[in-house]
Every structure is written in structure tokens, then in C-alpha cells.
Design a protein around this motif. Structure first.
Motif, PDB file in Angstrom:
ATOM      1  N   GLY A   1       8.315  41.289   5.292  1.00  0.00           N
ATOM      2  CA  GLY A   1       9.480  40.585   4.761  1.00  0.00           C
ATOM      3  C   GLY A   1      10.029  41.338   3.567  1.00  0.00           C
ATOM      4  O   GLY A   1       9.459  42.349   3.127  1.00  0.00           O
TER       5      GLY A   1
ATOM      6  N   ASN B   1      17.137  27.802   7.588  1.00  0.00           N
ATOM      7  CA  ASN B   1      17.506  29.096   8.153  1.00  0.00           C
ATOM      8  C   ASN B   1      16.341  30.072   8.239  1.00  0.00           C
ATOM      9  O   ASN B   1      16.532  31.243   8.559  1.00  0.00           O
ATOM     10  CB  ASN B   1      18.631  29.717   7.324  1.00  0.00           C
ATOM     11  CG  ASN B   1      19.898  28.891   7.390  1.00  0.00           C
ATOM     12  OD1 ASN B   1      20.333  28.475   8.474  1.00  0.00           O
ATOM     13  ND2 ASN B   1      20.504  28.625   6.232  1.00  0.00           N
TER      14      ASN B   1
ATOM     15  N   TYR C   1      13.552  34.249  -2.900  1.00  0.00           N
ATOM     16  CA  TYR C   1      13.174  33.860  -1.542  1.00  0.00           C
ATOM     17  C   TYR C   1      12.750  35.089  -0.769  1.00  0.00           C
ATOM     18  O   TYR C   1      13.041  36.229  -1.138  1.00  0.00           O
ATOM     19  CB  TYR C   1      14.337  33.157  -0.828  1.00  0.00           C
ATOM     20  CG  TYR C   1      15.558  34.033  -0.660  1.00  0.00           C
ATOM     21  CD1 TYR C   1      15.698  34.864   0.462  1.00  0.00           C
ATOM     22  CD2 TYR C   1      16.567  34.061  -1.628  1.00  0.00           C
ATOM     23  CE1 TYR C   1      16.807  35.683   0.611  1.00  0.00           C
ATOM     24  CE2 TYR C   1      17.669  34.874  -1.482  1.00  0.00           C
ATOM     25  CZ  TYR C   1      17.784  35.686  -0.368  1.00  0.00           C
ATOM     26  OH  TYR C   1      18.876  36.511  -0.227  1.00  0.00           O
TER      27      TYR C   1
ATOM     28  N   ASP D   1      12.871  36.978   2.951  1.00  0.00           N
ATOM     29  CA  ASP D   1      13.581  37.085   4.229  1.00  0.00           C
ATOM     30  C   ASP D   1      12.706  37.871   5.199  1.00  0.00           C
ATOM     31  O   ASP D   1      12.437  39.050   4.997  1.00  0.00           O
ATOM     32  CB  ASP D   1      14.919  37.812   4.006  1.00  0.00           C
ATOM     33  CG  ASP D   1      15.778  37.903   5.251  1.00  0.00           C
ATOM     34  OD1 ASP D   1      15.301  37.546   6.352  1.00  0.00           O
ATOM     35  OD2 ASP D   1      16.939  38.349   5.128  1.00  0.00           O
ATOM     36  N   CYS D   2      12.225  37.211   6.240  1.00  0.00           N
ATOM     37  CA  CYS D   2      11.383  37.864   7.254  1.00  0.00           C
ATOM     38  C   CYS D   2      12.156  38.130   8.546  1.00  0.00           C
ATOM     39  O   CYS D   2      11.567  38.580   9.539  1.00  0.00           O
ATOM     40  CB  CYS D   2      10.161  37.002   7.567  1.00  0.00           C
ATOM     41  SG  CYS D   2       9.025  36.829   6.185  1.00  0.00           S
TER      42      CYS D   2
ATOM     43  N   PHE E   1      14.255  31.091   5.756  1.00  0.00           N
ATOM     44  CA  PHE E   1      13.885  31.812   4.532  1.00  0.00           C
ATOM     45  C   PHE E   1      12.697  31.115   3.869  1.00  0.00           C
ATOM     46  O   PHE E   1      12.615  29.876   3.854  1.00  0.00           O
ATOM     47  CB  PHE E   1      15.064  31.870   3.565  1.00  0.00           C
ATOM     48  CG  PHE E   1      16.230  32.663   4.078  1.00  0.00           C
ATOM     49  CD1 PHE E   1      16.186  34.054   4.100  1.00  0.00           C
ATOM     50  CD2 PHE E   1      17.376  32.028   4.548  1.00  0.00           C
ATOM     51  CE1 PHE E   1      17.267  34.792   4.578  1.00  0.00           C
ATOM     52  CE2 PHE E   1      18.453  32.754   5.028  1.00  0.00           C
ATOM     53  CZ  PHE E   1      18.404  34.145   5.048  1.00  0.00           C
TER      54      PHE E   1
ATOM     55  N   GLY F   1      14.730  38.880  -1.181  1.00  0.00           N
ATOM     56  CA  GLY F   1      16.189  38.983  -1.171  1.00  0.00           C
ATOM     57  C   GLY F   1      16.757  39.208  -2.561  1.00  0.00           C
ATOM     58  O   GLY F   1      16.256  38.668  -3.549  1.00  0.00           O
TER      59      GLY F   1
ATOM     60  N   LYS G   1      15.540  33.293  12.207  1.00  0.00           N
ATOM     61  CA  LYS G   1      16.860  32.672  12.269  1.00  0.00           C
ATOM     62  C   LYS G   1      16.816  31.170  12.078  1.00  0.00           C
ATOM     63  O   LYS G   1      17.851  30.525  11.961  1.00  0.00           O
ATOM     64  CB  LYS G   1      17.527  33.004  13.611  1.00  0.00           C
ATOM     65  CG  LYS G   1      17.708  34.496  13.845  1.00  0.00           C
ATOM     66  CD  LYS G   1      18.511  34.787  15.088  1.00  0.00           C
ATOM     67  CE  LYS G   1      19.942  35.133  14.735  1.00  0.00           C
ATOM     68  NZ  LYS G   1      20.743  35.499  15.917  1.00  0.00           N
TER      69      LYS G   1
END
Length: 352
Positions: free
Chosen positions: A111, A79, A133, A135-136, A81, A114, A139
Motif C-alpha cells: 500500500g 471506498n 490513510y 491506499d492499497c 481506504f 496517500g 475499490k
């Protein structure tokens, strides 16, 4: 207070310099201090070396490492991440909810780290950095791979700031403040008479392997090497003072005492501080210092070492905090120490 050349220090702190990726900050450091040095050198490790009085027989190496702790990309999930681990000793709990900049192979992108909302259970128990992790906003793995690959580095997106006109706070003050201090010593020595050779080295890789310090000392072969780093201030809530030497953020530079430290060098430093009426504090390093001094000491035929540190709160967090006044005191102390040297000093402790 306002430091001389404070804006350049802020520029260093705004420049990402994760261990193993110090090129950008080193180029800025060399450009800034080249006008004040007799020579500017580099070596294969990436150290930047400003030399004053290169023909002098007695040589003093000042080491301030320019690298900062970082995260490193270990994988990208389906996804998009980013999976992560540490590059240097990283405080995972300080990372929760922070914004970061990912220094991708193709582009630097923002980013966030999370963090699970309290409504969904929050964060529980102990955890390490690989449990988190980044998250930038991607998708998919394919989209993320357009910018980032395994091995790319990540630092906090954190701008430095000044608290109450006395304290400097931000990420990576450990130890870009040290790199700044030794550069400012070179700048000050331009107007001084110096009897010894001074080799100010903005070292690389201290947070991971201290290889830069070893390369520097092995190449220069100094008579004395002084590491200029940071140490733990203990003047804030939550510190168990029975397990730590009392060190105040405002209490002055900190000298190390212990088996790795040359006693004669400390005596000369103390005399310089006395002449300038600069207060000193002390820390204990019984077996090793945990700084560049350790690698420099074991280079070549062996090098006498000392450690001068800047008290720092909140080590290895995005809000590291130091005193502007003590930065200035450390610069003044080192300049006085170096100009006091005749080049005839014996550092053999049996000569005390």
C-alpha cells in the motif's frame, strides 16, 4: 566495513516485527543463535532467551528489543481506504508518500500512504497519523475486507542499505540492531571462558509497553540487567545542541548516566572499553531511560541496571542510520565486559 554476520542483520531488518507481532523475527533469531547457546528458552510474552553458563549463580541479563514501531488499522472506509493510528510513537510527517506493507489477517499486501498533490493544495499545517490513510488499490470496503481487518499492522516497505561502506540505514534499526548485538555476543562467548550466567533476551513490546523486559527480568531474576538500545545522535543539521548532549554517530557506544543507572556497572564497562581502546560517549537519563532498563529495574526485588546504546540518526523514521563500526565496538565491549566478570562483584554503590 563489513560486520561479522552482517547478512543476518540485514535479514532481521528485512523481517517485519511490529510491536505485538514479533513471532517471525524471534523464530529467525532463535534458529541463528541456538547453536551458540547452552539453552534456548521462550516465555509467555514471546521473548527469545539465549543462555550461556546457566548454572552460574551470578546472572547478567542483556536485553535488546526486536520490535519496531508500526501503524495499526482502525477502520476501512466505504471506498476501501485504510484508516490508521500508531503502534508505538510514530512520526506522521515521515510517513507521507511512503510505501508500506499491510500485514493483513489473510495476506500481506502493499500500500501507499496517500499524500495530496501540490497542484491540489498539498499538505498544510500540523497533522497526526489518524489524519492520514493507506491506499492499497481496493475499490470498496468489501474488497479490502477480504485481506485486512481492524487491528492488523502496517510497516514501511523499506529495504536496508549501506551508505559509503560505513553507515547502515533502514527502518526499525531501533532496535533490531540491539537484538542482533546481544545475539552476536552469545555467538562470541561460545569461544570464551565466562564465569557468570549470561541471558541474552530478544525482548518484545518495548515500543509500546516494555512488557517483554519485565517478563524477562521477573523470570530470570538477574543480578544485573543491561539494556542494549539506541539513542539520539546529534551530529546532523537541524539539531538544537543546547538541548541535547553531544553524541556522534562514529563516536563509540553510549553509556547512560542518571538515577536509574548502577554506577559500579558503568565503572566496569568503562574499564572494559579502556582495555580495548574503544571510545565511549555519554547520555543523561536523570529520572528514567525510556528503554527496557526501566521495567527490568523494578522487577522482583529490584535489579541493578545499565544502558549501553548505539548512536542513531533520524529516530522513528524509515531512514534510521547507524555506524557499522560502532555496532562492532558495542559487541566487542559487551564480550570484554562479560569475560572480565568474576561473579564475585558487588553492585552495591556503597561498596565503591
Amino acid at each position: 566495513m563489513q560486520l561479522d554476520n552482517q547478512e543476518f542483520l540485514m535479514e532481521l531488518l528485512r523481517t517485519a516485527s511490529p510491536s505485538s507481532y514479533e513471532m517471525d523475527i524471534q523464530k529467525k533469531w532463535m534458529k541463528e543463535y541456538a547453536p551458540y547457546a547452552d539453552e534456548m528458552r521462550t516465555d509467555v510474552s514471546g521473548n527469545a532467551i539465549a543462555v550461556v553458563n546457566p548454572d552460574a549463580e551470578f546472572k547478567v541479563l542483556l536485553a535488546g528489543h526486536c520490535d519496531e514501531i508500526a501503524m495499526v488499522v482502525t477502520g476501512i472506509d466505504a471506498n476501501g481506504f485504510l484508516q490508521i493510528d500508531e503502534m508505538g510513537r510514530f512520526n506522521a510527517k515521515a510517513a507521507l508518500g511512503m510505501t508500506v506493507q499491510v500485514i493483513g489477517y489473510n495476506k500481506t499486501i502493499p500500500g501507499v500512504v496517500g499524500v495530496n498533490a501540490m497542484h491540489l493544495g498539498g499538505v498544510k499545517g500540523d497533522f497526526e497519523l489518524p489524519d492520514l490513510y493507506i491506499d492499497c488499490g481496493a475499490k470498496s470496503k468489501q474488497e479490502m475486507e477480504q485481506y485486512v481487518q481492524v487491528g492488523d499492522l502496517i510497516v514501511y516497505q523499506r529495504q536496508p542499505s549501506v551508505l559509503m561502506d560505513r553507515y547502515l540505514t533502514g527502518r526499525g534499526l531501533d532496535n533490531r540492531t540491539g537484538s542482533f548485538i546481544i545475539g552476536e555476543v552469545v555467538r562470541r562467548l561460545k569461544k570464551e571462558n565466562v564465569n557468570v550466567g549470561v541471558y541474552a533476551v530478544s525482548t518484545v513490546n518495548e515500543e509500546t509497553n516494555m512488557g517483554g523486559a519485565y517478563f524477562a527480568a521477573a523470570g530470570i531474576q538477574p543480578d544485573l540487567a543491561i539494556a542494549c538500545d539506541v539513542t539520539f545522535a546529534t551530529d546532523h543539521p537541524g539539531v538544537n545542541k543546547r538541548k541535547a548532549v553531544d553524541v556522534s554517530l562514529d563516536g563509540g557506544p553510549v553509556l547512560a548516566k542518571g538515577a536509574p543507572i548502577n554506577r559500579k556497572a558503568n565503572i566496569i564497562l568503562e574499564q572494559a572499553a579502556k582495555e580495548l581502546d574503544i571510545p565511549l560517549q555519554y547520555e543523561l537519563t536523570p529520572r528514567a531511560t525510556g528503554t527496557d532498563a526501566d521495567k527490568m529495574r523494578y522487577s522482583g526485588k529490584g535489579v541493578s541496571t545499565a544502558l549501553v546504546s548505539l548512536p542513531l540518526r533520524y529516530m522513528h523514521s524509515p531512514v534510521e542510520t547507524v555506524s557499522l563500526q560502532v555496532i562492532q565496538q558495542e559487541i566487542d565491549l559487551l564480550v570484554k565486559f562479560l569475560t572480565n566478570l568474576t561473579g564475585e562483584e558487588s553492585l552495591n554503590p556503597l561498596d565503591l
